[in-house]
Write a protein that holds these residues in place. Structure first.
Motif, mmCIF file in Angstrom:
data_model
loop_
_atom_site.group_PDB
_atom_site.id
_atom_site.type_symbol
_atom_site.label_atom_id
_atom_site.label_comp_id
_atom_site.label_asym_id
_atom_site.label_seq_id
_atom_site.Cartn_x
_atom_site.Cartn_y
_atom_site.Cartn_z
ATOM 1 N N UNK A 103 33.504 44.846 48.124
ATOM 2 C CA UNK A 103 33.107 44.537 49.501
ATOM 3 C C UNK A 103 32.629 43.099 49.623
ATOM 4 N N UNK A 104 31.968 42.594 48.580
ATOM 5 C CA UNK A 104 31.546 41.195 48.607
ATOM 6 C C UNK A 104 32.753 40.273 48.705
ATOM 7 N N UNK A 105 33.794 40.584 47.955
ATOM 8 C CA UNK A 105 35.024 39.782 48.018
ATOM 9 C C UNK A 105 35.660 39.872 49.396
ATOM 10 N N UNK A 106 35.708 41.081 49.949
ATOM 11 C CA UNK A 106 36.277 41.254 51.291
ATOM 12 C C UNK A 106 35.579 40.328 52.295
ATOM 13 N N UNK A 126 45.715 35.951 36.266
ATOM 14 C CA UNK A 126 44.835 36.710 35.377
ATOM 15 C C UNK A 126 43.488 36.878 36.065
ATOM 16 N N UNK A 127 43.405 37.892 36.911
ATOM 17 C CA UNK A 127 42.189 38.099 37.693
ATOM 18 C C UNK A 127 42.092 39.545 38.132
ATOM 19 N N UNK A 128 40.861 39.962 38.380
ATOM 20 C CA UNK A 128 40.605 41.234 39.055
ATOM 21 C C UNK A 128 39.455 40.998 40.023
ATOM 22 N N UNK A 129 39.670 41.364 41.285
ATOM 23 C CA UNK A 129 38.667 41.104 42.307
ATOM 24 C C UNK A 129 38.187 42.359 43.031
ATOM 25 N N UNK A 133 41.172 46.928 49.915
ATOM 26 C CA UNK A 133 42.383 46.315 50.458
ATOM 27 C C UNK A 133 42.592 44.854 50.151
ATOM 28 N N UNK A 134 41.714 43.981 50.652
ATOM 29 C CA UNK A 134 41.861 42.549 50.414
ATOM 30 C C UNK A 134 41.626 42.224 48.946
ATOM 31 N N UNK A 135 40.640 42.868 48.345
ATOM 32 C CA UNK A 135 40.291 42.566 46.959
ATOM 33 C C UNK A 135 41.427 42.884 45.998
ATOM 34 N N UNK A 136 42.078 44.027 46.161
ATOM 35 C CA UNK A 136 43.198 44.356 45.275
ATOM 36 C C UNK A 136 44.401 43.480 45.603
#
Length: 436
Positions: A103-106, A126-129, A133-136
């Motif tokens: 949610x912070x990323x969103x 090379x990332x995971x957020x 929805x937006x984060x993935x």
């Protein structure tokens, strides 16, 4: 158990242990098996299991005020925001609370788009957020594949990774220069006037514990400043002491425009996350409604634990402990194991955050299992993990890597115990070596 649907799992193939309790760096199951937690669960349990100060904070706050709307002021929420801002780099001065990292990323992306009036985002392969929805959609690693199309306007780039350099670099300096040149070209080809923000883990977490070379984050900062791009530092995993700094980016002398945080802010005792933002972004909404909010954002129980967490960090000199023991015991011990076991291609990291990259051949650097391997192709890594758990060491596993992320209160002797167990575990990895 039969009625729980588990995350990131094939349900019929899952046989989870039933955890009965925990204390400090250890937890145990209903069969009496004890595990040394070298994963901090999901790299969130920074102050360990059942820390008495954190438990007391929950109890005390529950007696005072169990919950309240995020639209009113609350003393614990206000105090935690102040403590976070005081430990943030640059002019980051306001905190928007959420209930977790995704949610912070969103909301960081929403802030970037609102601030710039642009729509496009840049993110690393090379990332995971996060899994929302937006984060993935921003995530670069294979977990995004089954979520696509995500309808996120994102362009991905390669970050520095000297051990498997996309540019064939042989030094950190060359890798840094090539990575920045590549990023600059991506920005040019996508049109900087279209790019709202760039999101980057300050130290790449699940995808390899990739510590950026000197000068890289400063170069990213310069490119973002030059083109009016909002720089979002994703600190969900490495914030709050994981690498011996309040925020991982502090080690590089760089100030982003936004920081996303969660996990270690209160060890996940009660769900909490947030965005720390610069004043120039925050003031845009001084007389304009910010389009977003969450019912449980900045929950008083969660914030009370966050305040207690920072107090424990200060009282017990946690950052000093992580820096010293991380370098002299954990890092040094992993280096010795790398010298002993031919399956260890590289050891990298810092503080209480390290990766042991396993290979079949140290000369060719062929990974122990193929990229995005599943089923029988992933069997060698599965065997390593089984042996680790059998011996009582709970690992943080990603692809062909064992990643070391013990709670920050883990003692030097407990780290040595974990390393002794890991020594035996790596014998299993060695058995899969290419002997030709």
């Amino acid at each position: 158990m039969d009625h729980v649907f588990y995350p990131w799992s094939a349900q019929a193939e899952l046989a989870p242990i039933t955890v009965k309790g925990g204390s400090g760096a250890w937890f145990w199951d209903d069969a009496g098996n004890r595990y040394l937690d070298f994963s901090s669960q999901f790299v969130n349990l920074n102050l360990g299991h059942q820390h008495p100060d954190l438990v007391a904070a929950i109890v005390d706050q529950a007696h005072t005020l169990a919950t309240i709307s995020p639209t009113v002021a609350n003393d614990k929420r206000s105090r935690l925001a102040q403590l976070i801002v005081e430990r943030s780099p640059g002019d980051l001065n306001r905190v928007f609370f959420t209930t977790g990292g995704a949610e912070a990323v969103e909301h960081a992306v929403r802030l970037a788009k609102q601030h710039t009036g642009r729509t496009k985002m840049l993110a690393a392969y090379r990332s995971y957020h996060g899994g929302t929805g937006v984060a993935i959609g921003l995530t670069g690693e294979p977990r995004r594949w089954d979520a696509e199309p995500t309808n996120v306007d994102v362009v991905r780039f390669f970050g520095p990774y000297l051990y498997r350099s996309p540019w064939g670099a042989s030094t950190l300096e060359a890798e840094c220069a090539a990575a920045l040149s590549h990023l600059e070209q991506v920005i040019e080809l996508e049109g900087p006037q279209n790019i709202a923000g760039l999101i980057l883990e300050s130290v790449t977490g699940t995808n390899g514990v990739l510590v950026p070379p000197p000068g890289y984050l400063a170069g990213v900062r310069e490119l973002c400043t030059r083109h009016g791009i909002v720089y979002i530092a994703d600190e969900v995993m490495v914030g709050f002491g994981r690498v011996g700094e309040w925020f991982g980016i502090n080690a590089f002398g760089v100030a982003p425009d936004l920081i996303t945080f969660a996990k270690g802010v209160n060890s996940g005792y009660v769900p909490l996350g947030g965005v720390v933002m610069s004043e120039r972004i925050a003031e845009r909404f001084d007389h304009r409604v910010y389009p977003g909010g969450l019912t449980y954002a900045g929950h008083p129980l969660a914030c009370a634990v966050g305040v207690a967490t920072i107090e424990v960090f200060e009282r017990d000199a946690i950052l000093d402990h992580v820096r010293t023991v991380g370098a002299e015991v954990l890092g040094a011990g992993l280096a010795r194991l790398a010298d002993k076991h031919s399956s260890v291609g590289e050891v990298r990291g810092g503080g209480f955050f390290w990766a042991v990259e396993l290979v079949r051949n140290p000369d060719t650097r062929e990974a122990l299992i193929p990229f995005a391997a599943t089923g029988t192709a992933a069997a060698p890594m599965a065997a390593v993990v089984r042996e680790s758990k059998r011996r009582g060491l709970w690992p943080f596993v990603a692809a062909n890597r064992l990643q070391m992320a013990p709670p920050l209160i883990t003692t030097a002797d407990e780290i040595r115990t974990g390393l002794d167990i890991l020594d035996g575990v790596l014998d299993v990895a060695d058995s899969y070596m290419d002997r030709s």
